[in-house]
Design an enzyme around this catalytic site. Structure first.
Site, mmCIF file in Angstrom:
data_model
loop_
_atom_site.group_PDB
_atom_site.id
_atom_site.type_symbol
_atom_site.label_atom_id
_atom_site.label_comp_id
_atom_site.label_asym_id
_atom_site.label_seq_id
_atom_site.Cartn_x
_atom_site.Cartn_y
_atom_site.Cartn_z
ATOM 1 N N ASN A 11 0.869 -1.169 0.000
ATOM 2 C CA ASN A 11 0.000 0.000 0.000
ATOM 3 C C ASN A 11 0.913 1.228 0.000
ATOM 4 O O ASN A 11 1.450 1.617 1.032
ATOM 5 C CB ASN A 11 -0.888 -0.035 1.254
ATOM 6 C CG ASN A 11 -1.836 1.133 1.318
ATOM 7 O OD1 ASN A 11 -1.754 2.069 0.524
ATOM 8 N ND2 ASN A 11 -2.748 1.088 2.277
ATOM 9 N N ARG A 93 -2.507 -2.050 -3.485
ATOM 10 C CA ARG A 93 -3.711 -1.255 -3.263
ATOM 11 C C ARG A 93 -3.664 -0.070 -4.215
ATOM 12 O O ARG A 93 -2.670 0.657 -4.264
ATOM 13 C CB ARG A 93 -3.753 -0.742 -1.822
ATOM 14 C CG ARG A 93 -4.913 0.184 -1.619
ATOM 15 C CD ARG A 93 -5.056 0.606 -0.181
ATOM 16 N NE ARG A 93 -6.241 1.442 -0.064
ATOM 17 C CZ ARG A 93 -6.236 2.679 0.432
ATOM 18 N NH1 ARG A 93 -5.120 3.212 0.881
ATOM 19 N NH2 ARG A 93 -7.349 3.367 0.509
ATOM 20 N N HIS A 182 -12.788 3.041 -0.062
ATOM 21 C CA HIS A 182 -12.784 2.016 0.999
ATOM 22 C C HIS A 182 -13.452 0.728 0.503
ATOM 23 O O HIS A 182 -13.970 -0.067 1.302
ATOM 24 C CB HIS A 182 -13.574 2.473 2.244
ATOM 25 C CG HIS A 182 -12.945 3.581 3.029
ATOM 26 N ND1 HIS A 182 -13.685 4.536 3.672
ATOM 27 C CD2 HIS A 182 -11.647 3.874 3.294
ATOM 28 C CE1 HIS A 182 -12.879 5.378 4.304
ATOM 29 N NE2 HIS A 182 -11.632 5.001 4.091
ATOM 30 N N ARG A 243 -11.818 15.610 7.475
ATOM 31 C CA ARG A 243 -12.593 16.006 6.287
ATOM 32 C C ARG A 243 -14.029 16.327 6.667
ATOM 33 O O ARG A 243 -14.617 15.652 7.512
ATOM 34 C CB ARG A 243 -12.611 14.874 5.248
ATOM 35 C CG ARG A 243 -11.289 14.641 4.596
ATOM 36 C CD ARG A 243 -11.402 13.544 3.533
ATOM 37 N NE ARG A 243 -10.187 12.765 3.517
ATOM 38 C CZ ARG A 243 -10.135 11.437 3.437
ATOM 39 N NH1 ARG A 243 -11.233 10.731 3.343
ATOM 40 N NH2 ARG A 243 -8.989 10.824 3.439
ATOM 41 N N GLU A 386 -8.277 -5.135 5.060
ATOM 42 C CA GLU A 386 -8.116 -4.795 3.640
ATOM 43 C C GLU A 386 -6.963 -5.566 3.010
ATOM 44 O O GLU A 386 -7.029 -5.947 1.852
ATOM 45 C CB GLU A 386 -7.909 -3.281 3.504
ATOM 46 C CG GLU A 386 -9.171 -2.511 3.840
ATOM 47 C CD GLU A 386 -8.965 -1.019 4.017
ATOM 48 O OE1 GLU A 386 -8.628 -0.618 5.156
ATOM 49 O OE2 GLU A 386 -9.126 -0.267 3.055
#
Ligand code: AMP
Length: 403
Positions: A11, A93, A182, A243, A386
């Site tokens: 990743n 990823r 996601h 955010r 993940e």
């Protein structure tokens, strides 16, 4: 059967590389680690092999090539090097696949070129992903390498959920639509929830609440995503650590016209200085919980705004799905904060949602139900994974290609 059953999951972020080596034969994880502060004067690599003590080194990693070189060296020192014939593939990823990449994809020169064309859709994430891919392909050009996209699971959203209500020609010219992110987490967690319920993914409707520093919700009907809260970028939807999530889009115009803020300043405000951090100065839910316990009004308001938005999405996705079998919490906040879980679903008994406060308070790392036995809708906590999802998807591509 070939001995090559291991997948290295990479990743690559803008200044970091996370990695995990997973053996698909038995689910074991021979090593994992993290390189941080790439490009700074002093970086750090933390390497955690399963059968040796963890190691940590501080040194400069000028670029991703240096960082991945260090990862390769650490793996080699444990006999797990990239040249090992037990390594079946590398799974990367990849953040944004646009409309073109909706499946895990074997990386070729042509695919890498197509990824480069998608950079304008994810200028913060895709360049680092591509660099990681290029360096890894140089290190092992003969090894199958697969990109697994964060957007892919959401590609099944119907056009009614994916379209913004703006002029079609303008939207199409700039690829403006809702992609969602996601995705590997929503996919893994929704499937794992079906398993927890003892049913097949095709038979269950699930609302997944991925609440980490970034946060998103999704409505999954029979294993397929039908709506998700993030959009063109990961800015839309829930209140997150830094955010804003949903806003009146005219706020941007207002800040520009009246506040004199530049596009870059507004970008920074909404992505890095908003959400929980913007509301109360902290983006860590633990700290917000502590402050709220001490009577801090700002922290309490941040928590309340976060929860109000979350409940709106639970209600919206209930309506989108029509019938909900489970609501599942995952990621850092979802897995750990009993307070957030409780606040998100209390008072919804009329919708068939009943939390069991004792089950909710129990900490644990295993997937578990936290609803009352009488609850029509199961409420669950399922830790996301993940890396495992990326490894499984990568391995499946390699098997298909070889077969
Ligand atoms: P993630 O992005 O999934 O790694 O989640 C990181 C976030 O999880 C942190 O910013 C915290 O807000 C939250 N978190 C981690 N541990 C806890 C905890 N024990 N209680 C509440 N929130 C937590």
């Amino acid at each position: 059967m070939s001995d090559a059953t291991r997948v290295l999951v990479l990743n690559s972020g803008s200044s970091s590389v996370k990695y995990q080596l997973i053996d698909m034969a038995d689910g074991s994880r021979p090593a994992s680690g993290l390189v941080e502060r790439i490009g700074e004067s002093q970086g750090r690599i933390k390497h955690e092999p399963a059968h040796h003590a963890p190691r940590e080194r501080y040194e400069a990693f000028p670029d991703h090539a240096a960082a991945l070189g260090a990862v390769a060296d650490e793996l080699a020192a444990d006999g797990l090097g990239l040249d090992s014939d037990r390594l079946a593939a590398i799974g990367h990823r990849a953040v944004h696949g646009g409309t073109r990449f909706t499946e895990p994809t074997l990386l070729t020169d042509e695919v890498v070129e197509a990824l480069r064309e998608l950079i304008p859709l994810a200028p913060l994430h895709n360049p680092a992903n591509i660099t990681g891919i290029e360096v890894a392909r140089k290190l092992r050009p003969d090894l199958p390498q697969v990109a697994v996209f964060d957007t892919a699971f959401h590609a099944t959203m119907p056009e009614s959920a994916a379209r913004y209500a703006i002029d079609r020609a303008t939207a199409d010219a700039y690829q403006v639509r809702r992609y969602g992110f996601h995705g590997t987490s929503h996919q893994y967690v929704s499937r794992r929830t079906a398993q927890l319920l003892g049913r097949s993914p095709e038979a269950v409707n699930v609302i997944v609440l991925h609440l980490g520093n970034g946060a998103s919700a999704s409505a999954v009907a029979g294993g397929r995503c039908v709506d998700t809260s993030m959009g063109l970028t990961p800015l839309e939807g829930l209140v997150m650590g830094t955010r804003s999530g949903d806003l009146d889009p005219a706020i941007l115009l207002h800040l520009h016209r009246v506040g004199g803020m530049s596009v870059d300043e507004i970008d920074t405000l909404l992505n890095r200085r908003s959400g929980l951090l913007g509301l109360c100065g902290d983006n860590d839910m633990r700290e917000i919980g502590r402050r709220t316990g001490e009577g801090d009004a700002e922290a309490k308001l941040a928590f309340d705004v976060y929860i109000h938005r979350l409940r709106k999405y639970v209600g919206a996705y209930y309506a989108v799905l029509g019938r909900v079998d489970a609501i599942v919490f995952t990621a850092g906040v979802g897995e750990n904060s009993a307070e957030v879980r409780e606040a998100a679903v209390t008072g919804l008994e009329a919708l068939g949602i009943e939390l069991d406060p004792v089950r909710n308070a129990v900490r644990g790392s295993a997937p578990r139900l936290i609803s009352a036995d009488s609850s029509r809708v199961a409420v669950a906590v399922v830790p996301t994974d993940e890396e495992l999802e990326i490894a499984q998807q990568t391995f499946a591509v390699v098997r298909r290609t070889a077969g």
